[in-house]
Structures are given as C-alpha cells and as structure tokens.
Design an enzyme around this catalytic site. Sequence first.
Site, PDB file in Angstrom:
ATOM      1  CE  LYS A  33      -0.027   5.049  53.679  1.00  0.00           C
ATOM      2  NZ  LYS A  33       0.149   4.581  52.306  1.00  0.00           N
ATOM      3  CB  SER A  43       3.125  13.914  54.789  1.00  0.00           C
ATOM      4  OG  SER A  43       1.938  13.596  54.914  1.00  0.00           O
TER       5      SER A  43
END
Lengths: 92, 316
Positions: free
Chosen positions: B44, B258
């Site tokens: 991110k 994830s």
Amino acid sequence: MAVTVSIPTILRTHTGGEKSVQAAGSTVLEVIEDLEAKHGGLKERLVKDEKLHRFVNVYVNDEDVRFAGGLEASVADGDNLTILPAVAGGMR
Amino acid sequence: MARYDSLLDALGDTPLIGLPNLSPAEGVRLWAKLEDRNPTGSIKDRPALKMIEDAEAEGRLRPGSTILEPTSGNTGISLAMAAKLKGYGLVCVMPENTSDERRQLLQAYGARIVFSPAAGGSNQAVAQAKELAKLNPDWVMLYQYGNPSNIAAHYTGTGPEILRDLPSVTHFVAGLGTTGTLVGVGRYLREQKPDVQIIAAEPRYGELVYGLRNLDEGFVPELYDEEVLTGRYSVGSYDALRRTRQLLETEGIFAGISTGAIVHAALAAADKSVRAGKEADVVFIVADAGWKYLSTGAYSGTLDEAAQRLDGQLWA
C-alpha cells in the site's frame, strides 16, 4: 447433476432460513432455474437483464463464474456453488 | 545502489523471489514479489505515496491539510507515515474488527481513527468516510477505491518491475480489494504480453461481513475493470491460513494472511498449467509480512482453531 448451493444470509428468506440447499443443472443458469422452482423469488434477486446482478457474485468451487462463461458456465455433479453479495473486500 | 535520501525514496523495486519448493513442476514456476519490503511494510505504500504526490501536484493537498481515508489498515499506515514526514493530518475510518496491531501502528504515527461498526465491514467504512467528507469540506479524501493514482502506481511501478525481472511471466496473481494492483499491473502486462493471465484472489469472510440489508447496497470499487482479469477466486479463511503456513514451511516466507489467499489462487492457476502440460511463470504478490497478524493467532495452534479465531475479523 446435484450441486450444493450456499445461500448468503440476505437471501435466506427464500430458502426458509437454510444456509445450504441442493439443486440440479449442468450450467449456472439451469441451477438458478431449479432453485427458482424450489424456492420462488430467488431468480429475480440473482439475474437481471439475462445477466448476473451487478452486486451478486457466483462461484463454482470458489472460481468466479463471470470468467468461465457467466450464466452459461458449466457445473458438474458434486460441485459447490456459492452465492455472495459484492462487498468491499481485500487489502486496503 | 541502495542508498536513499529519505524513507519515502526507498519505495518499490522490491525483490522477486523464486520458490523452488512450492512450485508444482519443473516447467511451472512460482515467484513471490515481496511487497513487505516497502517503507512501512506493505504494497500500500505504492498507491498511498502516489495519491499524495498527485494530489500535491494538483494543488489539492497543501501544507497543513488533513487527509481523510477509509482503510482497514495498510493504506492508513502508509498514509500516516507519509503524512507525518510531509506535515499533514490524517483521519482514518476503519472497521472495528481489524487487528490491534494496525490500530496501534496508526496511533503511533499520530493518525486519528474513527471506527465504523464491524457489521458491514469496509462497505460501512467507505459510506462513513463519504459522510465525514461532506461534513468537513476542507479535508482531502484521497479515496483509494476510485483514485486513478492508485492504478497508476502499479502501472508505472509494480508492473514494469515484474516484466524487467521476469520477461517470461505468464500469470500475475494478487489480492482484490481496491482492485488497483490487479488493474494497474494487469493493464501494463497485457500491453506487453497479450496472453498474460491476470488472476484475482478475493477474501471470503464470515457471514457478519456480508450482512447487507439488500443487494443494492453492494459495493464494486470505481477502479474495478473486469476486462483486465482472466480469473477470480474466492478464498475462505481456512485455505488462506493453510497457504500462509505452507509458504513459511516450504520457502521460509513469513507473510500476512491475505497473501495466503493469493498463494491459494496462484497454486490453482499453476495446477491448471501442469494439467495442460504447459510451462508457466506465475508471479504473485506478498502484500505484507505476518507481524501485524500475530495477535490473531494465525500462526499457532491447529488450522481449525486459527480459522475459528479469524471468523468475523477482516483479515485482509
């Protein structure tokens, strides 16, 4: 061809609260037609203009059917079909 | 050259690691792109910094501005670091059912957190952030779900890095959240290699998260472009945990949960190549490392116990 269909909470009003139901069909559409025959009202929640509703995702054995022919995607005996509403998922 | 003028300059150019033990056959190879090697430890950092830089260039962000963002954690942490260094305030709207580590990190960086209810997941966080934006017109919402800079970060960064390091790439697999990674990398690779497979791994959560009142409240990110994808898998917490542990066991990579979901989809794609008798080079994203998830119990006890503990949490 019997498949097991997982029904999301939001659609269980159509299945008398059942989380998981059996249905028959060799394509996703045939399974949905069979669901409609057994649990009236489900089809119009899932299909709009002969396509899957924008906010509905359908998976056959965890693979999104939109990339496998959509409503015409094939389904085999013993497959698991999962219906889920589209939500914001994943890493953000 | 591995010297940088500041932490912000150390973004990207992450390692691509061969995985000889996890690869299913000699001609079907798996590769992990270690995005935890970014300034705050997740992929991110790429979209977060690009969104800030582009907003600065457009004059939307000025010294002293306050940034507002709906985020389940990693984007918030990236923005918080950049905001700290650049002198912005940050307000994050975050579902209350995310891991404690993310919360502590955001607070350490000085971000303000507004919690949204667990029921409704990130949908609710997005809706609440949009409300806050209306009430505070001077705040700047970068809005990762709809900001083209998110895609651009991967189109100009992640994608070219992959092709440079592995020109024979046949598959790219990543998580589906804002959809920025898949759409950005996917578009770039498709232009260079028209046959490339772009595969999404989408987390499947406990029922609480899908508790919408009606289907029309569903959410598809504005950035999503179905045309770029060739496949999409829904991966439950049990399989995500199983693969997270397998990656550590076989290749020594300590990744977040994830990433386990992404590995699951990558292995499914690789298996298809094996069955078709085709060679493949499958690149997948390691989105972050496992540190932020230790408190969830993901790495200890049986898989069933760990999956039970994760139920109702946003693990990706």
